[in-house]
Design a protein around this motif. Structure first.
Motif, PDB file in Angstrom:
ATOM      1  N   ASP A  78       0.831  -1.213   0.000  1.00 48.34           N
ATOM      2  CA  ASP A  78       0.000   0.000   0.000  1.00 48.34           C
ATOM      3  C   ASP A  78       0.864   1.260   0.000  1.00 48.34           C
ATOM      4  O   ASP A  78       0.606   2.200  -0.746  1.00 48.34           O
ATOM      5  N   GLU A  79       1.906   1.237   0.852  1.00 45.08           N
ATOM      6  CA  GLU A  79       2.784   2.417   0.928  1.00 45.08           C
ATOM      7  C   GLU A  79       3.477   2.649  -0.409  1.00 45.08           C
ATOM      8  O   GLU A  79       3.553   3.779  -0.894  1.00 45.08           O
ATOM      9  N   SER A  80       3.979   1.560  -1.001  1.00 45.61           N
ATOM     10  CA  SER A  80       4.682   1.692  -2.288  1.00 45.61           C
ATOM     11  C   SER A  80       3.748   2.222  -3.354  1.00 45.61           C
ATOM     12  O   SER A  80       4.107   3.111  -4.137  1.00 45.61           O
ATOM     13  N   GLY A 140      10.858   2.643  -6.175  1.00 41.38           N
ATOM     14  CA  GLY A 140       9.584   2.165  -5.635  1.00 41.38           C
ATOM     15  C   GLY A 140       8.991   1.046  -6.468  1.00 41.38           C
ATOM     16  O   GLY A 140       8.457   0.064  -5.922  1.00 41.38           O
ATOM     17  N   VAL A 141       9.099   1.165  -7.784  1.00 43.33           N
ATOM     18  CA  VAL A 141       8.526   0.137  -8.683  1.00 43.33           C
ATOM     19  C   VAL A 141       9.264  -1.176  -8.491  1.00 43.33           C
ATOM     20  O   VAL A 141       8.651  -2.252  -8.454  1.00 43.33           O
ATOM     21  N   LYS A 142      10.602  -1.098  -8.340  1.00 41.78           N
ATOM     22  CA  LYS A 142      11.377  -2.341  -8.114  1.00 41.78           C
ATOM     23  C   LYS A 142      10.904  -3.051  -6.845  1.00 41.78           C
ATOM     24  O   LYS A 142      10.692  -4.257  -6.822  1.00 41.78           O
ATOM     25  N   LEU A 143      10.732  -2.269  -5.760  1.00 40.31           N
ATOM     26  CA  LEU A 143      10.285  -2.852  -4.493  1.00 40.31           C
ATOM     27  C   LEU A 143       8.899  -3.458  -4.653  1.00 40.31           C
ATOM     28  O   LEU A 143       8.649  -4.600  -4.237  1.00 40.31           O
ATOM     29  N   GLU A 160       5.425 -10.256  -6.716  1.00 42.38           N
ATOM     30  CA  GLU A 160       5.835 -11.180  -7.768  1.00 42.38           C
ATOM     31  C   GLU A 160       5.082 -12.512  -7.718  1.00 42.38           C
ATOM     32  O   GLU A 160       5.005 -13.227  -8.708  1.00 42.38           O
ATOM     33  N   ASP A 161       4.484 -12.820  -6.557  1.00 36.87           N
ATOM     34  CA  ASP A 161       3.740 -14.081  -6.508  1.00 36.87           C
ATOM     35  C   ASP A 161       2.451 -13.990  -7.311  1.00 36.87           C
ATOM     36  O   ASP A 161       1.854 -14.999  -7.655  1.00 36.87           O
TER      37      ASP A 161
END
Length: 2015
Positions: free
Chosen positions: A12-14, A65-68, A74-75
């Protein structure tokens, strides 16, 4: 479970962060498109740079942020890949845009727009993949279609414009049309591109703003195109088509912007009741504010009835459709309730309509409307709540996004920030906000996900509230950083983000308050459910531990979680203390808040407990931790439940008892929870071990000795040294790991055990029983000190950040050492002097720790106290060292021991002072972060708690002697008093209302329990009986409990101070002090060891030389210490650096000023816009202004802060100078240039002065001699800042830059909520009155803005500035009014309404700025008018809130306003009557009106009684009395006016007498209403009550006087006497007012005062004449004249005397003679009365005596007035003064005429009137130069006249009045002629340019100017010295005028000649035609000759007529 929640929260934060970054990227893109739209030379490159910086910095953050996020999701199949792909596409699109906008690239505009469109598409895709796309796709589709509609309409318009271009004949105009049409097409395609860009993120306000901006560009280009078409052709049909097409574009654009605005303002409507409820709320407010206007109230009631009917129908239909029967019943019941309330309201409205004058009916309608409002709230509660929560979600989202952006901007600006202090502060505040953002986002998300869940909504409210304070701090830090950021784009980005965040916070604050009101009462239930949820979560964790599945979350470690748990346990304890207090008081609202805070603290505790359990290796420890945390949750749930029960039955003792028991249980389980922490158990074991060991001391008989005395003694010494060493280890290990502490505490307990055994063994060897008791007592003390040491170590290891914990630990260790020393001294019998030396060595060992890491204050000494302490202690040490040496030689052991003890104390004092000085030096380094003082000092509370407990033990100890009891009582009183004061201070500083109440309540409890204890102590002191001692014991218990509760509460980390952080530079500065102090300790230790061996063996010479060496080293190191401390004086180095810096800045500004004078000023880079420079300058000045008071405080007494503050100050001067010079270089007007540069220089010089004064003061509170200089410098500095701010604000408001104003309003709004307001000096009524004044001022200015928006948009800036100033005042008064309002709800309402008005004012000011920037923008006009209406409405809301606060006093204010209107009206009537124009309209007599006057006057007396009694009764009764009296006085004045009129204008004096009588009544009523308002609600003995009584007496006197006058009016024999009596009474009342202490609102000049005294002379003469003639007409005339003359004199006397420049002596003299004169005049009038009654010669002779007395006073008054002016005194009647005034007046009129000329034709730069200009321009330029020259001439004439006065050629007094009068007359007439001639010239020039007048008129006007100028020169030369300076200037000015006139004449003649040449005559060739032509020409010539002759005669006549008016002497001269 917890890990899943963690992942979800992180996701949510990301998402939120990425969303806010994408918003910023799209807004930045749109901004780039808009900013690069026009001509590249006009582009604001700073703003473009700022937009590109925003894009690039956000892109970088977004990619992280997108990487995180991709990793976290990813699941979910493929979603991570898709995200990364979308992010890459967006990055590519951004790089394409950046390439295309590069100036060097030269790409076509379309490429830029395409690239921008791609960014919009890519950002939409990215948000879609995140699942964060805008929800309403339909809205976006409509948005795009509307944008395309604008494009289509524009394309059509371009076609129509091309048609115009084809028919245009002039190629220039044709090209202009084509260019405008092209621009129109381009701006439209830009709008479409912008729409594409911002469409995916349209919910962001910044994006909406950019779209509106693009729309405005289209609007401007359409307008330009239409203008170009109009100037290109006059083809009606084509122009009509263009106009129609333009209207279509405007309409399409309007639809688009309306669509965006609709979305921005409300989003989607919520529920079906939305519209109806809104209407009901608004209309009921209108009904409340319309009280008094029955028609308006009834009209509003109709609207209300319709709205409620709609709502009832909607609810009924919902009830029918509802499946759930219960819900259906609820809805129907609510609908019925509402319908009944509506029926009652309709009935009341009918009553009000039938009887519009009846106030009771209006009141009924108001009450019915209130009832309806309550019913609506109840019925539509859910709908209202949903709407508010939805608004809160939006506000929270925007605030979080704005905060994220500000943090990003701060990071981006850090690289180019020069000021380390402001950078550190910003980093700190960013970190605090970053910690709060996740909580806000989680609150928002959970509220959106569970819209029906109350706990989710409350969590959001809580998160929003806790976000406000750190958010506001970050805004302040960001603003203070902006000026010192050197990268312009980064500075601009940070500034914009800070402003945006401030606006978002203001909205969030308002919405949070409203949402809290709506969700408030359920907070306790919500807190309870939250705690129960936490308990079940801990249960889950416990099960996971059992299964071995509990894992720490990312970022959790054992140490971190243990620390969190330790600090949170204090917060939990503190919030529970609050909860208990609020529940005991029965306050539901505050109990709810406290329950909420408790739940919040428990959440952190549960997380920390889970973290500790997950990070612990041992499963048993983990389980124990989770179990104990669960017990805490269970107990807390029980506590909250019991608190709720206690609220239900507030006075129930049983529930209170249960509450206290539960609280104790929770406190116990909280301690257990903390004890489960690693390392704590070991400390507890050590504590238990000490406790067990200490039981050996409680036995009655000691065990037998097993060792010899020597062995026991050496054993005791050995174990003492070990224990002392172990104590040091405990201190060290508490700062290390938990393992180290465990080992150290184990070792300490073992050493203690051994030491205790040795001590008990030693006690067995004591000889007497008494000695044995003393030894055992000392051992007990050591046991207690050891326990305290371990407790302090435990406390520090749990919460290392706790305030002063390290110092407490060090103090505990020293206490152990001291108690060991006491025992050793008592027990050991060593060789002489040994134990004293050992004790001293142990003491030195204990204080050595103070020098190890001086990062905390050691004591409360200031820097200068440290120096004093070092000096004193070094002196003492020197003496005692000499004593040690001396007594060693003589073998005087006792004296030696004393000297060693004194030396040891002095060394400890030196070490302490060195440690504290070192700390202060380190902290004062500008690179260090200074700590912040907390709300309370927990150490003070802990110490007081300890001292009170000890004193109470002594009190109840049976062994205490009377003196010990009294001493204990003194200690208790001292500490409880200190605690109460600390609580009072804390309550005034905190912004938390619950904490504020708790502090106040705690102080009361402590004070009350102390008072009870003191009573029992007094009884005990009188009689030491067992019964009294028991009473005393009972009384101590509640006191100890109260103090303990207060200590627990004060330990809340929220109240703690923030410790300082010393930088590397600071540590380096500490080094010399530390080195000297360590050297001193080392050498002292060696010296004492040497002395110890010398006292035993004084005959050892080598040892003596060693002692001498050590002694030398000690004295050297002390000298070095003193030098080091002195050299490192805090702030001195920084002051020098700052002084150099500012000196450099002054040199720079001086160079710039010289360059400006030479017109060669070079500014900064061209790419920085004027607006950016203005903003930079303003922010620098503001920040400098903010630092003035802190520097003042630091320079007077806070040395450690001085360096920080002066360095900060100096850092703002460089950007200040750069901005100032840059701004000046961009200003064309040289005067403005110099103004800015001069004010900047003044500011710099004031700062320099202030720094010199601050350096001199140095922060030394004892250097009182420097404080005056500091105060003076501070005052000058403040004035300099104010001056430059006024200039900047004026410039900003003129240019439409309203950023500063918006900030000022937002700041005023945020201050409304800050902490406690300052101590109110007035009552609610005072604040209410001033608030009404400012509210009305805002409303008036707003109305004016609406008018000016159409007629004169350039004046909007000034009006907006006025609104800002008024609102700031209103908010300040509102804060005080809210604090003094009763009940609290009213105060809250006032605050809320004022804040809402603030929002309205912000929007209004913004729209005013926008309209000023583009005055023709129709959208902005419409918006401004809408905003103005909203502001007016909100003003009425504020007024109604104030009315609710004090209905009665509000009615008094309204009535007073009405009465002042009546008085003004009567003054006008008196003027008409005096002029003899007050005639009756029909035949009537005074008798027709007499009865109604008498009846109304009696009614007014009744109203007066009601008013007086109303002050002491309810507000309702007071309101009725005030309204009734206002109505009655209106009726009375009307009937008296009719009566006066009926007497006819033949007797004007009697008319005036009658009107004066009613005017006196009205004036007395105004005073009475004012007195009633002030006295309302006050006790009977209040001074205001006495004023009320005296005002009532005056009122009754005046009404009686009116009645007498009415009766006497028709009796010719007595009416004069009656008039005189009324006048005497009136003058006496005026005199009372004059003698009061009230200062008049305005001041006047002494000249005016003197003019008024002349009236008294006339009136005195009239009075004497009237007394002698004894005719009633003369007496009446005298009465009327006297009244006016005295009243005017008293008013002007007080106004002139109270002028700020008048000295105290002169003021008192003026007031004295004013009173004397009036008293004398009253005596004169009373004498006239006597003469009328007994007309004897003696009585008449007395008249002359009295008149002389009055004349004497008048003379004194005039002399006093002359003294007021001092040497500058001028007599207003002096002709020379009149001449000067006329000259200056003439100059002013010439300048006005010149300005009129200026407006005829604007010009870019001053032009020379030469042949290159066309004729019109030549005329204008010449006329302008004449106007300028004549202005200078008249001013020079004025100066010349002054010089004549100075030389004595012309008297400054009226001795040679005739002569000088003639001279002055000549000068005056000449000046008037010059002014008139110049004015004519300007008019002629104007007419000539516009083609309405001939050149001849212009020539004659110019000649007239020259002639009148010559006359003026002659008039001046008559008496002047030919070689005087003024005469030379005058001559030069005259020549300039003559030259300018000649030039104009030449130009006009040449033009006329050229014109004559141009009129080439076409001669007709036909004979007849030729003859006719000749005849016609001859006829015209003859006609012109005749006209010329007539004109000459007319001129001669005019001159003859003028000649007649000249004085005879002048005529003779001329003949």
């Amino acid at each position: 479970m917890a890990s899943r929640v963690w992942v979800q929260n992180k996701v949510d934060e990301s998402k939120h962060e990425i969303h806010s970054q994408v918003d910023a990227i799209t807004a930045g893109t749109a901004s780039v498109v808009n900013l690069t739209a026009g001509d590249p030379t006009d582009t604001d490159y700073t703003a473009v740079g700022c937009a590109i910086t925003t894009i690039s910095s956000n892109l970088t953050e977004m990619s992280r942020g997108v990487k995180l996020l991709a990793a976290l999701v990813e699941d979910q199949v493929g979603s991570g890949q898709n995200l990364m792909g979308a992010a890459r596409t967006l990055t590519g699109a951004v790089s394409d845009l950046l390439r295309s906008v590069e100036p060097a690239a030269g790409e076509p505009r379309q490429t830029v727009l395409t690239a921008a469109g791609s960014i919009g598409q890519a950002s939409g895709d990215l948000l879609h993949h995140m699942g964060e796309g805008e929800t309403d796709e339909r809205f976006q589709d409509i948005l795009m279609s509307l944008a395309k509609a604008v494009a289509n309409a524009a394309a059509m318009m371009v076609l129509k414009a091309k048609n115009v271009a084809q028919v245009a004949e002039d190629t220039v105009l044709q090209n202009r049309v084509i260019a405008a049409a092209t621009q129109c097409a381009l701006s439209t395609s830009q709008l479409v591109a912008c729409t594409k860009v911002v469409s995916p993120t349209i919910s962001s306000p910044v994006c909406q703003e950019q779209l509106v901006e693009a729309g405005k560009l289209v609007d401007r280009s359409v307008e330009t195109c239409v203008k170009a078409c109009l100037s290109a052709t006059d083809h009606g049909e084509l122009l009509k088509q263009v106009g129609a097409a333009a209207n279509t574009v405007s309409q399409a654009l309007s639809d688009l912007l309306q669509h965006v605005r609709h979305y921005a303002s409300c989003g989607e409507p919520i529920g079906r009741y939305d519209q109806a409820t809104d209407t009901i709320m608004t209309v009921t407010e209108s009904i409340f504010t319309s009280m008094g206007d029955a028609g308006e109230m009834v009209r509003q009631a109709r609207v209300l009835a319709q709205a409620t009917s709609d709502l009832v129908n909607a609810m009924r239909s919902d009830a029918e459709a509802e499946v759930d029967v219960d819900n259906s019943k609820k809805l129907l019941a609510a609908a019925k309730l509402l319908a009944d309330a509506t029926a009652r309201m309709v009935e009341a409205a009918k009553g009000a309509a039938a009887y519009p004058e009846n106030e009771d009916q209006q009141q009924r309608l108001r009450e019915a409307a209130e009832g309806l409002r309550v019913a609506t709230n109840a019925a539509a509660q859910n709908a209202i709540k949903k709407k508010l929560v939805n608004r809160l979600e939006i506000a929270a989202k925007q605030a979080a996004a704005a905060a994220t952006q500000t943090i990003a901007a701060a990071q981006n600006a850090s690289a180019s920030n020069k000021n380390t202090a402001s950078h550190q502060q910003l980093v700190h505040s960013c970190k605090a906000v970053a910690d709060h953002i996740p909580q806000l986002i989680q609150g928002m998300r959970s509220s959106q996900a569970q819209p029906e869940e109350l706990s989710a909504q409350l969590a959001l409210i809580m998160a929003s509230q806790s976000f406000l304070q750190p958010g506001s701090k970050m805004v302040t830090s960001a603003k203070s950083t902006v000026p010192t950021v050197t990268d312009q784009a980064a500075a601009m980005q940070l500034g914009q983000c800070a402003k945006n965040l401030a606006t978002c916070l203001a909205e969030l604050r308002t919405v949070t308050q409203k949402a809290q009101e709506a969700c408030g009462p359920l907070e306790i239930d919500s807190a309870l459910s939250a705690v129960q949820t936490l308990r079940s979560e801990l249960q889950d964790a416990r099960m996971a531990t059992h299964d071995g599945q509990l894992k720490p979350l990312p970022g959790e470690s054992l140490e971190k979680c243990a620390q969190d748990l330790g600090s949170t346990s204090k917060a939990v304890g503190s919030s529970m203390a609050q909860l208990l207090t609020c529940a005991a008081q029965g306050n539901e609202h505050y109990t709810g808040v406290a329950a909420r805070e408790t739940a919040q603290a428990l959440r952190t505790l549960a997380q920390a407990a889970r973290g500790v359990a997950a990070s612990t290796k041992e499963p048993q420890s983990a389980a124990a931790m989770l179990d104990s945390a669960q017990y805490v949750m269970e107990g807390s749930a029980m506590l909250i439940h019991e608190a709720h029960q206690a609220l239900v039955s507030p006075g129930d003792a049983e529930s209170q008892q249960r509450l206290a028991q539960v609280a104790k249980a929770v406190s116990h389980s909280l301690n257990n929870c903390v004890n489960c922490l690693p390392g704590q158990k070991d400390v507890d074991m050590a504590l238990r071990s000490i406790g067990e060991a200490s039981k050996k001391l409680l036995v009655d008989t000691l065990p037998p000795c097993s060792k010899s005395f020597q062995d026991a003694q050496s054993e005791l010494n050995h174990t003492a040294a070990e224990l002392n060493h172990s104590a040091g280890d405990v201190v060290h290990s508490s700062r290390g790991t938990s393992n180290q502490l465990a080992v150290a505490s184990g070792k300490f307990s073992e050493d203690f055990d051994e030491f205790l055994d040795a001590g008990v063994e030693m006690a067995g060897h004591t000889q007497s029983q008494e000695d044995q008791i003393q030894v055992i007592g000392n051992l007990k003390n050591i046991s207690m000190a050891s326990s305290k040491l371990l407790l302090a170590a435990k406390s520090l290891s749990v919460d290392p950040g706790a305030a002063n914990a390290k110092n407490l630990l060090a103090a505990a260790a020293r206490a152990v050492t001291e108690s060991i020393n006491q025992l050793i001294t008592l027990c050991t019998q060593q060789a002489p002097g040994q134990k004293e030396c050992d004790n001293a060595l142990r003491e030195l060992e204990a204080v050595r720790g103070l020098l190890e890491n001086p990062s905390e204050p050691v004591s409360e000494l200031s820097y200068f106290d440290c120096i004093e302490s070092v000096m004193e202690n070094s002196k003492v040490l020197g003496e005692s060292m000499a004593g040690i040496s001396q007594h060693c030689k003589t073998g005087n052991v006792p004296a030696f021991g004393d000297c060693v003890g004194v030396a040891s104390k002095a060394l400890c004092g030196l070490t302490e002072a060195a440690g504290q000085a070192s700390y202060l030096v380190g902290v004062s380094d500008p690179n260090s972060q200074s700590g912040h003082e907390g709300l309370v000092d927990p150490i003070q509370f802990a110490r007081a708690n300890q001292a009170i407990q000890m004193a109470c033990q002594n009190l109840v100890d049976p062994a205490s002697s009377p003196s010990q009891v009294l001493s204990a009582a003194t200690i208790v009183a001292k500490h409880t008093s200190a605690l109460c004061n600390a609580c009072r201070l804390a309550s005034s500083k905190t912004s938390n209302p619950v904490a504020r109440r708790h502090f106040v309540q705690s102080a009361k409890e402590v004070a009350n329990t102390t008072a009870n204890l003191v009573k029992t102590i007094k009884a005990l002191d009188g009689d030491f009986s067992e019964e009294n001692r028991n009473r005393c014991r009972v009384a101590t218990t509640p006191l100890i409990e109260a103090v303990e509760n207060l200590s627990t509460f004060s330990s809340n980390p929220e109240f703690a101070s923030i410790p300082a952080q010393i930088s590397n530079e600071g540590s380096a500065a500490q080094e010399p002090i530390m080195r000297s102090a360590c050297s001193m300790l080392d050498s002292s230790t060696l010296l004492l060891e040497t002395a110890r061996s010398l006292i035993i063996n004084p005959k050892d010479p080598p040892t003596w030389s060693i002692l001498a060496g050590h002694s030398r080293t000690v004295s050297d190191s002390i000298k070095s210490l003193i030098t080091s401390i002195r050299d490192k004086a805090p702030g001195q180095r920084e002051c020098d650096y700052s002084i150099d810096n500012i000196n450099k800045c002054i040199r720079d500004i001086e160079q710039a000023s010289l360059a400006a004078v030479g017109q060669s000023l070079q500014g900064c880079r061209d790419d920085i816009s004027l607006e950016a420079l203005q903003e930079q300058l303003t922010s620098s000045v503001q920040e400098i202004g903010h630092l003035i008071d802190p520097i003042n405080t630091a320079a007077r007494g806070e040395a450690a802060q001085l360096g920080h503050k002066v360095t900060q100050l100096a850092s703002y001067f460089e950007p200040l100078i750069v901005a100032s010079v840059g701004l000046a270089s961009k200003i064309v007007d040289q005067q403005q240039q110099m103004n800015i540069l001069d004010q900047t220089k003044t500011l710099s010089e004031s700062a320099l002065q202030m720094l010199y004064a601050a350096k001199e003061g140095g922060g030394n509170p004892k250097a009182a001699h420097t404080h005056n200089a500091i105060a003076e410098a501070i005052q000058l500095m403040k004035e300099a800042v104010d001056d430059i701010m006024v200039t900047l604000n004026e410039a900003a408001s003129e240019g439409g830059m309203v950023g500063g104003m918006v900030e000022a309003i937002a700041e005023a709004m945020s201050r409304l909520d800050e902490g406690n307001p300052p101590e109110p000096e007035g009552s609610f009524v005072d604040y209410q009155t001033t608030m009404v004044k400012y509210s009305k001022a805002i409303a008036i200015t707003t109305q004016e803005m609406m008018t000016k928006s159409v007629t004169c948009p350039e004046e909007l800036g000034g009006l907006a500035s006025q609104v800002t100033v008024d609102y700031s005042q209103l908010a300040h008064q509102g804060r005080l009014a809210a604090a003094t309002a009763e009940p609290d709800e009213v105060g809250f309402q006032i605050k809320t309404r004022v804040q809402e008005l603030g929002h309205g004012c912000i929007y209004l000011v913004q729209k005013a700025g926008a309209l000023q920037m583009s005055p023709t923008d129709s959208f902005s006009k419409r918006e401004l008018i809408e905003c103005a209406r909203a502001v007016t409405e909100k003003v009425s809301m504020v007024l109604s809130a104030l009315q609710a606060g004090n209905k009665g006093t509000q009615a008094c204010i309204t009535a007073a306003s009405a009465v002042s209107g009546i008085i003004a009206d009567l003054d006008t009537t008196i003027m008409f009557a005096s002029a003899g124009t007050l005639n009756p309209e029909k035949e009537e007599t005074f008798a027709d009106h007499r009865e109604s006057i008498l009846k109304t006057a009696k009614a007014l007396v009744e109203d007066t009684k009601l008013l007086v009694s109303g002050a002491a009764s309810s507000q309702d009764r007071l309101a009725q009395a005030a309204q009734s009296s206002a109505k009655t006085i209106t009726m009375l004045t009307d009937v008296v006016k009719l009566g006066a009129t009926s007497m006819g204008s033949d007797d004007p004096e009697t008319q005036v007498v009658l009107i004066n009588a009613v005017r006196d009544v009205a004036k007395a009523l105004a005073e009475l209403i004012g007195a009633t308002k002030c006295a309302s609600g006050k006790p009977a003995d209040d001074p205001s009550m006495y004023q009320l009584k005296s005002a009532a007496k005056v009122m009754v006197t005046n009404v009686t006087s009116l009645l007498k006058t009415v009766k006497a009016v028709e009796d010719e024999a007595t009416r004069g006497t009656r008039a005189l009596e009324a006048t005497i009474e009136c003058i006496k009342q005026e005199l009372t007012v004059f003698q009061s202490k009230d200062v008049p609102e305005k001041s006047t000049t002494p000249e005016e005062f003197i003019r008024m005294t002349k009236g008294i002379t006339t009136a005195t003469a009239k009075a004497v004449a009237a007394g002698n003639s004894a005719q009633q007409e003369h007496v009446i005339a005298t009465a009327n004249l006297s009244r006016k003359a005295i009243s005017d004199m008293l008013t002007t006397c007080k106004q002139a005397a109270c002028h700020p420049e008048v000295s105290e002596e002169v003021r008192n003299k003026a007031l004295h003679y004013g009173s004397e004169c009036t008293t004398g005049y009253i005596d004169l009038l009373e004498q006239v009365l006597l003469v009328l009654q007994k007309p004897t010669a003696d009585q008449r002779q007395q008249l002359a005596v009295h008149s002389k007395c009055v004349a004497g006073c008048v003379t004194e008054l005039i002399q006093t007035a002359e003294a007021m002016k001092g040497l500058e005194w001028v007599d207003p009647e002096d002709p020379t003064v009149i001449a000067e005034t006329e000259l200056l007046g003439a100059a002013a009129s010439i300048e006005a005429a010149a300005k009129k000329l200026e407006q005829l034709k604007p010009r870019a730069k001053p032009k020379q009137a030469d042949e290159t200009l066309d004729f019109e321009e030549q005329i204008l330029e010449a006329a302008k130069s004449i106007a300028a020259a004549t202005s200078a001439l008249v001013k020079s004439a004025s100066a010349a006249q002054r010089e004549l006065v100075a030389q004595g050629k012309v008297g400054s007094i009226l001795a040679n009045a005739v002569d000088d009068g003639q001279w002055s007359q000549g000068l005056i007439s000449a000046a008037r002629m010059v002014a008139a001639a110049t004015s004519n010239l300007c008019e002629a020039a104007n007419a000539s340019v516009q083609g309405h007048a001939s050149e001849e008129k212009l020539i004659s006007s110019a000649k007239q100017v020259a002639a009148s100028t010559a006359q003026l020169l002659v008039a001046c030369k008559v008496k002047a010295q030919p070689d005087s300076e003024a005469m030379r200037r005058l001559q030069a000015a005259g020549n300039a005028v003559k030259r300018a006139s000649d030039n104009l004449v030449k130009a006009a003649q040449k033009a006329a000649f050229d014109k004559a040449d141009d009129n080439s005559v076409v001669v007709k060739t036909k004979f007849v035609g030729g003859i006719a032509q000749i005849i016609a020409a001859q006829e015209e010539m003859l006609r012109k000759e005749r006209e010329l002759e007539e004109a000459r005669k007319k001129l001669a006549q005019i001159r003859q007529q003028q000649y007649k008016f000249l004085p005879t002497e002048l005529r003779e001269d001329e003949s």
